[in-house]
Design a protein around this motif. Structure first.
Motif, PDB file in Angstrom:
ATOM      1  N   THR A  11       3.116 -39.820 -77.174  1.00 19.45           N
ATOM      2  CA  THR A  11       3.561 -39.227 -75.810  1.00 19.45           C
ATOM      3  C   THR A  11       5.179 -39.737 -75.689  1.00 19.45           C
ATOM      4  N   VAL A  12       5.262 -40.570 -76.626  1.00 20.35           N
ATOM      5  CA  VAL A  12       7.028 -41.413 -76.041  1.00 20.35           C
ATOM      6  C   VAL A  12       7.546 -40.091 -76.510  1.00 20.35           C
ATOM      7  N   THR A  13       7.441 -39.435 -77.239  1.00 14.58           N
ATOM      8  CA  THR A  13       8.695 -37.881 -78.548  1.00 14.58           C
ATOM      9  C   THR A  13       8.549 -36.922 -77.938  1.00 14.58           C
ATOM     10  N   ALA A  14       7.217 -36.374 -76.861  1.00 14.37           N
ATOM     11  CA  ALA A  14       7.443 -35.309 -75.922  1.00 14.37           C
ATOM     12  C   ALA A  14       8.265 -35.033 -75.096  1.00 14.37           C
ATOM     13  N   THR A  15       8.731 -33.378 -75.079  1.00 15.54           N
ATOM     14  CA  THR A  15       9.452 -33.486 -74.233  1.00 15.54           C
ATOM     15  C   THR A  15       9.939 -34.020 -72.993  1.00 15.54           C
ATOM     16  N   ASN A  16       9.192 -33.637 -72.230  1.00 16.46           N
ATOM     17  CA  ASN A  16       8.448 -34.197 -70.807  1.00 16.46           C
ATOM     18  C   ASN A  16       8.344 -35.453 -70.503  1.00 16.46           C
ATOM     19  N   TYR A  17       8.107 -36.528 -71.947  1.00 19.02           N
ATOM     20  CA  TYR A  17       8.518 -37.516 -71.732  1.00 19.02           C
ATOM     21  C   TYR A  17       9.786 -38.683 -70.342  1.00 19.02           C
ATOM     22  N   HIS A  18       8.631 -38.984 -69.492  1.00 18.98           N
ATOM     23  CA  HIS A  18      10.140 -40.134 -68.979  1.00 18.98           C
ATOM     24  C   HIS A  18       9.454 -41.524 -68.697  1.00 18.98           C
ATOM     25  N   ASP A  19      10.754 -42.168 -69.502  1.00 16.38           N
ATOM     26  CA  ASP A  19       9.539 -43.695 -69.344  1.00 16.38           C
ATOM     27  C   ASP A  19       9.517 -44.193 -67.715  1.00 16.38           C
ATOM     28  N   ASN A  20      10.026 -43.774 -67.129  1.00 18.44           N
ATOM     29  CA  ASN A  20       9.515 -44.132 -65.630  1.00 18.44           C
ATOM     30  C   ASN A  20       8.031 -43.886 -65.145  1.00 18.44           C
ATOM     31  N   PHE A  21       6.859 -45.088 -64.573  1.00 18.87           N
ATOM     32  CA  PHE A  21       6.228 -44.295 -64.547  1.00 18.87           C
ATOM     33  C   PHE A  21       6.219 -45.225 -62.915  1.00 18.87           C
ATOM     34  N   ILE A  22       5.973 -44.345 -61.894  1.00 16.65           N
ATOM     35  CA  ILE A  22       6.167 -44.119 -60.632  1.00 16.65           C
ATOM     36  C   ILE A  22       5.009 -43.973 -60.216  1.00 16.65           C
ATOM     37  N   THR A  23       4.767 -45.545 -58.632  1.00 13.22           N
ATOM     38  CA  THR A  23       3.903 -45.116 -57.588  1.00 13.22           C
ATOM     39  C   THR A  23       4.313 -45.502 -56.589  1.00 13.22           C
ATOM     40  N   GLY A  24       3.805 -45.065 -55.634  1.00 13.27           N
ATOM     41  CA  GLY A  24       3.649 -45.340 -54.032  1.00 13.27           C
ATOM     42  C   GLY A  24       2.652 -45.240 -53.219  1.00 13.27           C
ATOM     43  N   ILE A  25       2.958 -45.677 -52.420  1.00 11.72           N
ATOM     44  CA  ILE A  25       2.074 -46.317 -51.437  1.00 11.72           C
ATOM     45  C   ILE A  25       2.693 -45.787 -50.115  1.00 11.72           C
ATOM     46  N   VAL A  26       1.847 -45.556 -48.931  1.00  8.80           N
ATOM     47  CA  VAL A  26       2.482 -45.293 -47.473  1.00  8.80           C
ATOM     48  C   VAL A  26       1.621 -45.791 -46.428  1.00  8.80           C
ATOM     49  N   GLY A  27       1.742 -46.351 -45.216  1.00  6.96           N
ATOM     50  CA  GLY A  27       1.149 -46.451 -44.610  1.00  6.96           C
ATOM     51  C   GLY A  27       1.626 -46.286 -43.282  1.00  6.96           C
ATOM     52  N   TRP A  28       0.658 -46.774 -42.599  1.00  2.00           N
ATOM     53  CA  TRP A  28       0.877 -47.577 -41.202  1.00  2.00           C
ATOM     54  C   TRP A  28      -0.059 -47.866 -39.899  1.00  2.00           C
TER      55      TRP A  28
ATOM     56  N   ASN B  12      -8.136 -34.380 -49.266  1.00  2.00           N
ATOM     57  CA  ASN B  12      -9.184 -34.370 -48.015  1.00  2.00           C
ATOM     58  C   ASN B  12      -8.547 -35.435 -47.500  1.00  2.00           C
ATOM     59  N   CYS B  13      -7.428 -35.783 -47.837  1.00  2.00           N
ATOM     60  CA  CYS B  13      -6.440 -37.432 -47.318  1.00  2.00           C
ATOM     61  C   CYS B  13      -4.435 -37.013 -47.212  1.00  2.00           C
ATOM     62  N   ILE B  14      -4.449 -37.212 -45.491  1.00  2.00           N
ATOM     63  CA  ILE B  14      -2.982 -36.682 -45.553  1.00  2.00           C
ATOM     64  C   ILE B  14      -2.341 -37.897 -46.134  1.00  2.00           C
ATOM     65  N   GLY B  15      -2.778 -38.703 -46.044  1.00  2.00           N
ATOM     66  CA  GLY B  15      -2.018 -40.013 -46.657  1.00  2.00           C
ATOM     67  C   GLY B  15      -1.079 -39.465 -47.987  1.00  2.00           C
ATOM     68  N   ILE B  16      -2.604 -39.631 -48.647  1.00  2.00           N
ATOM     69  CA  ILE B  16      -1.893 -39.843 -50.692  1.00  2.00           C
ATOM     70  C   ILE B  16      -1.264 -38.509 -50.185  1.00  2.00           C
ATOM     71  N   ARG B  17      -1.180 -37.345 -50.214  1.00  2.00           N
ATOM     72  CA  ARG B  17      -0.370 -36.098 -50.350  1.00  2.00           C
ATOM     73  C   ARG B  17       0.920 -36.881 -49.797  1.00  2.00           C
ATOM     74  N   MET B  18       1.597 -37.689 -48.150  1.00  2.00           N
ATOM     75  CA  MET B  18       2.221 -38.040 -48.354  1.00  2.00           C
ATOM     76  C   MET B  18       2.908 -39.354 -48.986  1.00  2.00           C
ATOM     77  N   ALA B  19       2.450 -39.716 -49.498  1.00  2.00           N
ATOM     78  CA  ALA B  19       2.835 -40.790 -50.649  1.00  2.00           C
ATOM     79  C   ALA B  19       2.873 -39.963 -52.092  1.00  2.00           C
ATOM     80  N   ASP B  20       2.099 -38.821 -52.830  1.00  2.00           N
ATOM     81  CA  ASP B  20       2.534 -38.368 -53.550  1.00  2.00           C
ATOM     82  C   ASP B  20       3.770 -36.464 -53.155  1.00  2.00           C
ATOM     83  N   MET B  21       4.493 -36.767 -51.817  1.00  2.00           N
ATOM     84  CA  MET B  21       5.482 -36.099 -51.599  1.00  2.00           C
ATOM     85  C   MET B  21       6.246 -37.295 -51.805  1.00  2.00           C
ATOM     86  N   LEU B  22       6.272 -38.209 -51.493  1.00  2.00           N
ATOM     87  CA  LEU B  22       7.395 -39.572 -51.392  1.00  2.00           C
ATOM     88  C   LEU B  22       7.997 -39.859 -53.274  1.00  2.00           C
ATOM     89  N   ILE B  23       7.090 -39.822 -53.822  1.00  2.00           N
ATOM     90  CA  ILE B  23       6.990 -40.595 -54.932  1.00  2.00           C
ATOM     91  C   ILE B  23       7.569 -39.372 -55.880  1.00  2.00           C
TER      92      ILE B  23
END
Length: 375
Positions: free
Chosen positions: A20-37, A260-271
């Protein structure tokens, strides 16, 4: 007042191992996002996002607009790489996250998680700052990518301390060729060598989901939000993410398919956008240490060769990340937060310019130095 929140993540390594760590597409940062209203804003936010998706229907894959549509190569020089056609997509995307939309994101180093497990029985004291020691080790591994140390973590944990000591001693000698630049690093490495005797080796290394939800729970407390629902992108039978959210103490947590969930897709696009820009920064600030040369690493001046539209995009993104709903726990990170600081620092630095003439009048070639000092 009831709120609804939506969670997604990017750069998630389901397994942490040497491959995992030595793969060419590996990135050290695990990024999570939450959007809400607020629940009363649901139609307002949903209608705007549906219109956005309809406008960019040609970007959809399997009927869904996902962050995979964002090409890493487009961000080689940050927003300066975006052409007139591509930039419109990001202008429209960023405009969706106005003051009515609450955002939260976390940035976690995967190497930090491993190091924290290896040093689980070490604690801060009056004489020793173990967090500082961990930070120095995490940064050294991230920056220099020492092959034998990384191999030891995943293949021969019992050899980790030995390999780490060998690596630190080697770096101290190399760093002496530029002692002015590397004096603090050498001091840290020498302190680590004195303290490093043994370490507790975990039986297995799996990714932890708790940190991102820990930060979000703190944000809810800070905002005094008690009545809410959190919807997480469905990941499979085991529901590790859902269970972690519940264990942290979050309530009213459910899973839903992003289709089926616009909010999840928004969170995906933001992060997705945060991740692409942060990755490009990290790659641009990564030195080549194979030659043994020690020098300051700066961004290419091309990052600052902006037109007005590209500069305005930075300023709009700055408002989303740094101004709107500006709570302390809006952004969350662990001990190693260099990449997050570089990202937020870039937005703040760009926002200081009123227009592109401000950049040109202060010497374009010196902007990488100014940014480095600012961060």
């Amino acid at each position: 007042m009831k709120h609804v929140f939506f969670y997604d993540e990017t750069e998630h390594s389901r397994k942490i191992n040497y491959e995992t760590v030595t793969a060419t597409n590996y990135h050290d940062n695990f990024i999570t996002g939450i959007v809400g209203w607020k629940i009363e804003e649901n139609k307002y936010v949903s209608d705007r996002y549906v219109a956005f998706e309809s406008k960019y229907d040609y970007r959809k894959k399997d009927g869904e607009l996902k962050s995979q549509t964002m090409k890493t190569k487009d961000f080689r020089l940050g927003f300066a790489s975006l052409n007139s056609h591509t930039i419109g997509f990001y202008e429209d995307l960023i405009s969706l996250f106005d003051k009515k939309v609450i955002i939260y994101f976390s940035v976690s180093s995967k190497i930090e998680y491993i190091i924290s497990q290896l040093f689980i029985n070490y604690h801060n004291s009056v004489l020793v700052n173990i967090d500082f020691m961990k930070y120095s080790i995490i940064k050294a591994i991230n920056v220099y990518q020492p092959k034998k140390v990384i191999e030891a973590i995943y293949k021969e944990p019992k050899l980790f301390v030995k390999e780490l000591c060998s690596f630190l001693k080697e770096r101290i000698i190399i760093n002496q060729s530029n002692n002015i630049l590397k004096e603090k690093e050498n001091t840290a490495f020498q302190q680590i060598l004195i303290l490093l005797n043994d370490t507790e080796v975990p039986k297995k290394l799996d990714w932890s989901y708790f940190a991102s939800f820990d930060g979000f729970e703190k944000l809810l407390t800070e905002m005094n939000i008690e009545d809410y629902k959190l919807i997480i992108d469905r990941e499979g039978k085991k529901s590790h993410t859902l269970n972690s959210a519940i264990e942290v103490g979050l309530k009213n947590v459910i899973e839903e398919d992003s289709k089926n969930c616009i909010g999840i897709r928004m969170a995906d696009m933001l992060i997705g956008l945060i991740s692409r820009l942060m990755q490009s920064l990290k790659v641009s600030l990564r030195g080549d240490y194979k030659t043994g040369r020690v020098k300051k690493i700066l961004l290419d001046s091309g990052w600052f060769a902006l037109n007005q539209r590209q500069l305005d995009l930075y300023k709009k993104f700055y408002r989303v990340i740094c101004v709107n709903n500006n709570y302390w726990y809006k952004a969350y990170a662990g001990i190693y937060s260099d990449d997050l600081i570089a990202f937020i620092g870039l937005l703040q630095f760009m926002n200081r310019f009123k227009n592109i003439d401000d950049i040109k009048n202060t010497n374009l070639k010196m902007q990488p130095e100014y940014y480095n000092d600012f961060v």
